[in-house]
Every structure is written in C-alpha cells, then in structure tokens.
Design a protein around this motif. Structure first.
Motif, short mmCIF file in Angstrom:
data_model
loop_
_atom_site.label_atom_id
_atom_site.label_comp_id
_atom_site.label_asym_id
_atom_site.label_seq_id
_atom_site.Cartn_x
_atom_site.Cartn_y
_atom_site.Cartn_z
N GLU A 124 -63.27 -10.59 -68.78
CA GLU A 124 -64.61 -10.89 -68.27
C GLU A 124 -65.42 -9.60 -68.11
O GLU A 124 -66.59 -9.54 -68.46
N LEU A 126 -65.14 -6.90 -69.79
CA LEU A 126 -65.44 -6.31 -71.11
C LEU A 126 -66.10 -7.32 -72.05
O LEU A 126 -66.20 -7.06 -73.25
N ALA A 127 -66.55 -8.44 -71.51
CA ALA A 127 -67.05 -9.53 -72.37
C ALA A 127 -68.23 -9.11 -73.24
O ALA A 127 -68.44 -9.66 -74.31
N GLY A 128 -68.98 -8.13 -72.79
CA GLY A 128 -70.15 -7.71 -73.56
C GLY A 128 -69.86 -6.61 -74.56
O GLY A 128 -70.79 -6.00 -75.08
N HIS A 129 -68.58 -6.36 -74.81
CA HIS A 129 -68.21 -5.24 -75.68
C HIS A 129 -67.47 -5.78 -76.90
O HIS A 129 -66.44 -6.45 -76.77
N VAL A 130 -67.99 -5.46 -78.06
CA VAL A 130 -67.41 -5.95 -79.30
C VAL A 130 -66.67 -4.80 -80.00
O VAL A 130 -67.23 -3.72 -80.19
N TYR A 136 -58.53 -5.73 -79.44
CA TYR A 136 -58.68 -6.11 -78.03
C TYR A 136 -57.38 -6.07 -77.23
O TYR A 136 -57.37 -5.73 -76.05
#
Lengths: 170, 264
Positions: A124, A126-130, A136
């Motif tokens: 959650e 790191l949800a904005g990190h691709v 992952y």
C-alpha cells in the motif's frame, strides 16, 4: 526563494510554476529523482518535502518557499549507505535502478512513520511506484527487512560494489 | 515549460477570494496533481495562475450534524470522516496512491474536467450522494448552490468549501484497478439521509459524476441496478469499455444498496 535541499540552503531562481523535479535536476544538479512519466503515475520522482513523500513532478516550486527537500543524495553516501539502501543492496532490490530513488524515499517515509514488515502495508505504501523490471518481490523483501531493523554484511553480497550508487546520481 | 505571466500566491482565504476576483483568465492550482502535468506537457498555457497551497482553505469542521470540508483539504484527510460519512473516507482512500492523496486537494478533485484518457473526479460521487452544498466565488460574488448545479456552472468560479449533513449510513463500491494505473474505472456511492432518503451517485462515466435518480426511485435493488443504466452515459476508454461498465454498474448499485440496508 530558498529550499533546503539535503540540509543545504539553496537559492532557487526558477519561475514559480517550474516543477520541483526540474528545479532539482536542471537548476540544482540533484539528479536522483527521475523524470519518468512526469504526470504523477510512476513514482520515480518522489522526494521528501518537509519529511513527507511527494511527487516532485507534480509540485509547482513557487508554493514551497522555505521547504526542506530530501533526496537519495541526502540519506546516505556510497561509502556509508543508509539502512534502506543496505537492505536494497542485500536483497538485490534494484534492477535497472530507474524507480529505485523513488522507492527508497517512499520506503524511508514508510519506516519513519512506524511502518512494519507487513507485506500488504508495504504494498500500500509503495502503490504509486512502478518498477518496469517488475522486481517487486525483492523490493518488498528489502523494505520489510529495513522495517525490522535487519543488519547486513554487504561484503558477502555479490556485486555489492557495483550497487553502492543505489538510486543515486546518473 | 511555458510559464504563466502572473502567479498569485494567496496566504489566506480572503486573499484568495480577492485575487481570484471575477475569475477571468485565472487557472487555479490546488495540489497540482492534475494541472501541473498539463503545464509540463504544454497543454495549458495560463495567463494567470493561482497557487492555493498556502491559502488556508484546508479546513475540516463539524458543527452539530453539519460537516464542512475546505476546498484545499488534502484528499487523504477525508479519512478522518470515517465515523461521520464512511463512504467519503472509503472513496478518498481509493484515490490514486499514498503520495497523490496527500498532495491532491478536495477542490481540485471535485472541479477537474473528465480526463482525456480516463475518468477523474472520484470525490464527485460521494459529495453528490451527500447532496453537498458548494460555496464558491466568482463573477456574481459568493454563492452556495447544490453541488450538481455548481459542477454544471463551475467555469470561472473558485470553490471554497463543501457542506453536508451527516448521513445515517453511507456505502461505497468501486471496481478495483490494477497497480499499473491510478484511476477508478467505475464507482458508486450510496447515502441514507437522516430523513430516510436514499441517494445514489456514480463516477467513471462519460463526463462528470452524476446522481442515479432513476435508481433511487426504483422499487428494489435489482430494479435499481437496471434503472441506473438509464441514468448515465458510461465511459468507453482505455481502462474499460462501455460494454464492461454496463455490466458492472448494476452490480455496484446492488452492492451499495445491500450495504446501506445492513447499516440501517
């Protein structure tokens, strides 16, 4: 206007609507924050602004006069990696490295606010990190280890010498 | 990047109102999560821009059963309303990701145009269902109007805050979105008011969020799900086809109504 970048007061001459990302990279030469999607979707430009993770590409610098900005350059050096950088090195959590700077800063903030090694909570955070290498599992392993306070002997980590610039200047 | 010829930095709500004036030619930047990329990409070249970050509009106030949310409130702070209006908190925590929720503002999310490639404005759903009143300023001074009316005429107006009455129950249901993008594909909010009225609203449409008035008037949940399809035009975009959304909307409506029944 002024920004304190990694503890050093820097005068900023860019126009107010210039993004913090452009100010860091183009005016101040601080390049660990990466210009990825430049619309807030990839996370690679994430830095800490007054201690909180923020997308530098979405930040008009004019609203942040006097702010404290922390980037990867401010959390450790090649000779003295920070705990999160050591964890990323030990767990091989960087592949191409492009997302790593943003991942590190989000992880620093997560641990600073009391984040644990709970994998769902880390996802959650790191949800904005691709990660375009899709690394992952090892990234989450590294953040969990750092959250636990694990210590590492990097002399036993293969190729660690080549990874000491983790998330740093390029 | 093209720069605005004039940048306004109000330090209080009064300054923001004074500097906004009649709104002519002013591009408002709340958290920047929507507008700044448009500046970077050169899609937007404002003559005048107002940065609201320090304007003191980031308020959240409760007065009895009335709750007022400042337009400058960061989206993540709506989580504080979990006990007052659960659907608002649920919707807010479904917006994008941790960092964007901290940076984006309620006002920016409410006022944004539909995105070119994906729906935006997630918060329109819960605040429409709450029958919120929008206080704004612009050419004809300060007005307080129902949110749907404000949204239809928001051009040239500066949203100051949203006020709503604490509901008896509320529910939120959305299609999950994958890690690789941050946009809500389709969402439905339901509210049971103190007077016993059930209100429904959806986002992820071909345009702004909208009330599902036909569904609200339906006799039961199945009929409401079917009626909802007559209430709105569904988006057909890169995230999901209208065909897919057509099948998902009744499911979300039924789910929300079921949750409201359980909560009542």
């Amino acid at each position: 206007m002024n920004l304190t970048v990694n503890g050093v007061s820097r005068e900023v001459g860019s126009a107010p609507l210039t993004t913090l990302l452009d100010v860091l990279r183009e005016e101040l030469g601080v390049t660990s924050a990466k210009a990825g999607c430049e619309q807030g979707g990839c996370g690679s430009c994430t830095v800490l602004v007054d201690g909180e993770p923020q997308r530098a590409c979405l930040t008009a610098v004019g609203a942040f006069d006097g702010a404290e900005v922390t980037t990867v350059e401010g959390i450790g050096t090649a000779d003295a990696l920070s705990p999160i950088q050591q964890a990323f090195t030990h767990h091989y959590a960087a592949q191409c490295g492009f997302c790593t700077g943003g991942m590190l800063m989000a992880a620093v903030a997560y641990i600073e606010r009391g984040g644990t090694d709970d994998r769902e909570a880390i996802q959650e955070a790191l949800a904005g990190h691709v990660c375009r290498c899709t690394g992952y599992v090892k990234i989450i392993d590294a953040v969990a280890a750092a959250a636990r306070g694990d210590s590492f002997d990097l002399s036993t980590t293969a190729s660690s010498a080549g990874m000491t610039n983790l998330g740093g200047v390029s | 990047m093209t720069q605005a010829t004039e940048v306004l930095l109000p330090a209080s709500p009064d300054e923001a109102v004074a500097q906004f004036g009649d709104g002519a030619g002013v591009t408002v930047i709340g958290g920047g999560t929507i507008v700044v990329p448009q500046l970077t990409q050169g899609r937007l070249k404002p003559a005048k821009a107002m940065l609201l970050s320090n304007a003191g509009l980031d308020t959240l106030a409760t007065n009895g059963d009335s709750i007022t949310v400042g337009a400058g409130l960061p989206v993540h702070r709506l989580a504080e309303l979990a006990d007052d209006a659960r659907a608002v908190a649920q919707c807010a925590l479904n917006v994008a990701d941790y960092e964007v929720r901290r940076q984006g503002t309620v006002g920016g999310n409410i006022c944004c145009d539909p995105g070119p490639d994906a729906p935006r404005g997630d918060l329109q759903g819960p605040f429409l269902a709450l029958d919120a009143v929008a206080r704004s300023v612009g050419a004809n001074g300060e007005t307080s109007t129902p949110l749907d009316e404000f949204l239809a005429h928001r051009e040239g107006r500066l949203l100051l805050d949203l006020r709503f009455e604490r509901p008896v129950a509320s529910a939120f249901a959305a299609l999950r979105y994958p890690h690789t993008h941050s946009y809500t594909v389709l969402a439905v909010t339901g509210v049971r008011s103190a007077s016993g009225e059930t209100r429904l609203a959806a986002t992820g449409l071909a345009g702004l969020g909208a009330r599902l008035r036909g569904a609200e008037a339906a006799a039961d949940a199945d009929a409401a799900g079917r009626a909802a399809l007559e209430d709105v035009e569904l988006a057909d975009d890169a995230l999901a086809s209208a065909w897919y959304r057509e099948r998902a909307l009744p499911v979300l409506v039924r789910r929300v109504l079921s949750e409201l029944e359980e909560a009542a």
